[in-house]
Design a protein around this motif. Sequence first.
Motif, PDB file in Angstrom:
ATOM      1  N   ASP A  81      -1.249   3.975  21.234  1.00 51.97           N
ATOM      2  CA  ASP A  81      -2.658   3.575  21.083  1.00 51.97           C
ATOM      3  C   ASP A  81      -2.927   3.346  19.359  1.00 51.97           C
ATOM      4  N   THR A  82      -2.413   2.355  19.001  1.00 55.45           N
ATOM      5  CA  THR A  82      -2.454   1.756  17.718  1.00 55.45           C
ATOM      6  C   THR A  82      -3.825   1.800  16.885  1.00 55.45           C
ATOM      7  N   ALA A  83      -4.829   1.292  17.673  1.00 52.46           N
ATOM      8  CA  ALA A  83      -6.112   1.406  17.112  1.00 52.46           C
ATOM      9  C   ALA A  83      -6.814   2.691  16.624  1.00 52.46           C
ATOM     10  N   GLU A  84      -6.414   3.652  17.474  1.00 51.85           N
ATOM     11  CA  GLU A  84      -6.639   4.944  17.167  1.00 51.85           C
ATOM     12  C   GLU A  84      -6.012   5.471  16.095  1.00 51.85           C
ATOM     13  N   ALA A  85      -4.610   5.094  15.629  1.00 50.73           N
ATOM     14  CA  ALA A  85      -3.818   5.379  14.624  1.00 50.73           C
ATOM     15  C   ALA A  85      -4.491   4.778  13.235  1.00 50.73           C
ATOM     16  N   ASP A  86      -4.728   3.571  13.367  1.00 53.02           N
ATOM     17  CA  ASP A  86      -5.600   2.970  12.486  1.00 53.02           C
ATOM     18  C   ASP A  86      -6.839   3.602  12.104  1.00 53.02           C
ATOM     19  N   ARG A  87      -7.505   4.080  12.835  1.00 48.16           N
ATOM     20  CA  ARG A  87      -8.795   4.888  12.637  1.00 48.16           C
ATOM     21  C   ARG A  87      -8.532   6.164  11.891  1.00 48.16           C
ATOM     22  N   ILE A  88      -7.770   6.820  12.388  1.00 47.19           N
ATOM     23  CA  ILE A  88      -7.361   8.042  11.458  1.00 47.19           C
ATOM     24  C   ILE A  88      -6.857   7.797  10.336  1.00 47.19           C
ATOM     25  N   VAL A  89      -5.994   6.977  10.057  1.00 46.61           N
ATOM     26  CA  VAL A  89      -5.512   6.650   8.757  1.00 46.61           C
ATOM     27  C   VAL A  89      -6.743   6.178   7.684  1.00 46.61           C
ATOM     28  N   GLN A  90      -7.318   5.392   8.432  1.00 50.51           N
ATOM     29  CA  GLN A  90      -8.552   4.626   7.405  1.00 50.51           C
ATOM     30  C   GLN A  90      -9.392   5.794   6.961  1.00 50.51           C
ATOM     31  N   ALA A  91      -9.418   7.114   7.773  1.00 47.41           N
ATOM     32  CA  ALA A  91     -10.722   7.901   7.257  1.00 47.41           C
ATOM     33  C   ALA A  91      -9.965   8.744   6.293  1.00 47.41           C
ATOM     34  N   THR A  92      -8.798   8.724   5.887  1.00 50.87           N
ATOM     35  CA  THR A  92      -8.314   9.564   4.833  1.00 50.87           C
ATOM     36  C   THR A  92      -8.822   9.088   3.555  1.00 50.87           C
ATOM     37  N   ALA A  93      -8.372   9.811   2.402  1.00 54.36           N
ATOM     38  CA  ALA A  93      -8.633   9.556   1.016  1.00 54.36           C
ATOM     39  C   ALA A  93      -7.715   8.358   0.539  1.00 54.36           C
ATOM     40  N   ASP A  94      -6.444   8.569   1.222  1.00 55.33           N
ATOM     41  CA  ASP A  94      -5.446   7.511   0.605  1.00 55.33           C
ATOM     42  C   ASP A  94      -4.846   6.939   1.826  1.00 55.33           C
ATOM     43  N   PRO A  95      -5.407   6.155   2.391  1.00 57.38           N
ATOM     44  CA  PRO A  95      -5.000   5.611   3.909  1.00 57.38           C
ATOM     45  C   PRO A  95      -3.674   4.783   3.610  1.00 57.38           C
ATOM     46  N   ARG A  96      -3.048   4.155   2.568  1.00 56.56           N
ATOM     47  CA  ARG A  96      -1.888   3.649   2.596  1.00 56.56           C
ATOM     48  C   ARG A  96      -0.775   4.674   2.514  1.00 56.56           C
ATOM     49  N   GLY A  97      -0.950   5.582   1.636  1.00 61.34           N
ATOM     50  CA  GLY A  97       0.054   6.644   1.537  1.00 61.34           C
ATOM     51  C   GLY A  97       0.240   7.296   2.939  1.00 61.34           C
ATOM     52  N   THR A  98      -0.824   7.671   3.408  1.00 61.67           N
ATOM     53  CA  THR A  98      -1.000   8.483   4.714  1.00 61.67           C
ATOM     54  C   THR A  98      -0.232   7.608   6.043  1.00 61.67           C
ATOM     55  N   ALA A  99      -0.661   6.399   5.864  1.00 60.19           N
ATOM     56  CA  ALA A  99       0.018   5.404   6.928  1.00 60.19           C
ATOM     57  C   ALA A  99       1.685   5.498   6.610  1.00 60.19           C
ATOM     58  N   PHE A 100       2.045   5.377   5.377  1.00 59.46           N
ATOM     59  CA  PHE A 100       3.440   5.360   5.098  1.00 59.46           C
ATOM     60  C   PHE A 100       3.972   6.817   5.493  1.00 59.46           C
ATOM     61  N   ALA A 101       3.343   7.801   5.229  1.00 61.31           N
ATOM     62  CA  ALA A 101       3.689   9.104   5.667  1.00 61.31           C
ATOM     63  C   ALA A 101       3.927   9.134   7.203  1.00 61.31           C
ATOM     64  N   ALA A 102       2.999   8.610   7.891  1.00 65.39           N
ATOM     65  CA  ALA A 102       2.942   8.541   9.375  1.00 65.39           C
ATOM     66  C   ALA A 102       4.259   8.052   9.941  1.00 65.39           C
ATOM     67  N   PHE A 103       4.970   7.263   9.145  1.00 67.02           N
ATOM     68  CA  PHE A 103       6.234   6.423   9.796  1.00 67.02           C
ATOM     69  C   PHE A 103       7.491   7.627   9.654  1.00 67.02           C
ATOM     70  N   ARG A 104       7.025   8.666   8.984  1.00 67.31           N
ATOM     71  CA  ARG A 104       8.152   9.754   9.153  1.00 67.31           C
ATOM     72  C   ARG A 104       8.203  10.331  10.644  1.00 67.31           C
ATOM     73  N   PHE A 105       6.947  10.284  11.268  1.00 69.34           N
ATOM     74  CA  PHE A 105       6.961  11.191  12.483  1.00 69.34           C
ATOM     75  C   PHE A 105       6.904  10.240  13.506  1.00 69.34           C
ATOM     76  N   VAL A 106       6.929   8.803  13.475  1.00 63.90           N
ATOM     77  CA  VAL A 106       6.910   7.812  14.381  1.00 63.90           C
ATOM     78  C   VAL A 106       8.321   7.965  15.322  1.00 63.90           C
ATOM     79  N   GLY A 107       8.187   8.378  16.720  1.00 62.88           N
ATOM     80  CA  GLY A 107       9.380   8.312  17.535  1.00 62.88           C
ATOM     81  C   GLY A 107      10.126   9.650  17.516  1.00 62.88           C
ATOM     82  N   VAL A 108       9.419  10.650  16.718  1.00 66.54           N
ATOM     83  CA  VAL A 108       9.731  12.036  16.728  1.00 66.54           C
ATOM     84  C   VAL A 108       8.929  12.758  17.716  1.00 66.54           C
ATOM     85  N   LYS A 109       9.828  13.668  18.433  1.00 65.97           N
ATOM     86  CA  LYS A 109       9.294  14.390  19.418  1.00 65.97           C
ATOM     87  C   LYS A 109       8.872  15.776  18.901  1.00 65.97           C
TER      88      LYS A 109
END
Length: 109
Positions: A81-109
Amino acid sequence: MRTISRDGWTAADYESEQILHQLGHPNAAARVTRARRARPLRRAWRTLRARLHRPATVSTPAACIDWAAARAAADAVNRGDTAEADRIVQATADPRGTAFAAFRFVGVK
């Protein structure tokens, strides 16, 4: 008689040599080689001038990364659900930093 090394010459250099030769300049190749010679003082002056005329940076405090939002966005990406992920990231104070930080958890169970 000294030979002139033509290593690294471009087509424009050869054309310049031919034109100077046709104009009757002795040692046309030497003139072209001398024109191509590096000028460290000129380079240093350009660097210094660029640094002196650079606008002052305004130091703004970096926004903190919302790690909970990053993990939630990564979970949404893992679900597809990439649309939901984009909505979550855009709602933060630093969307770019948060999106970059999210890559650490992509594919991690």
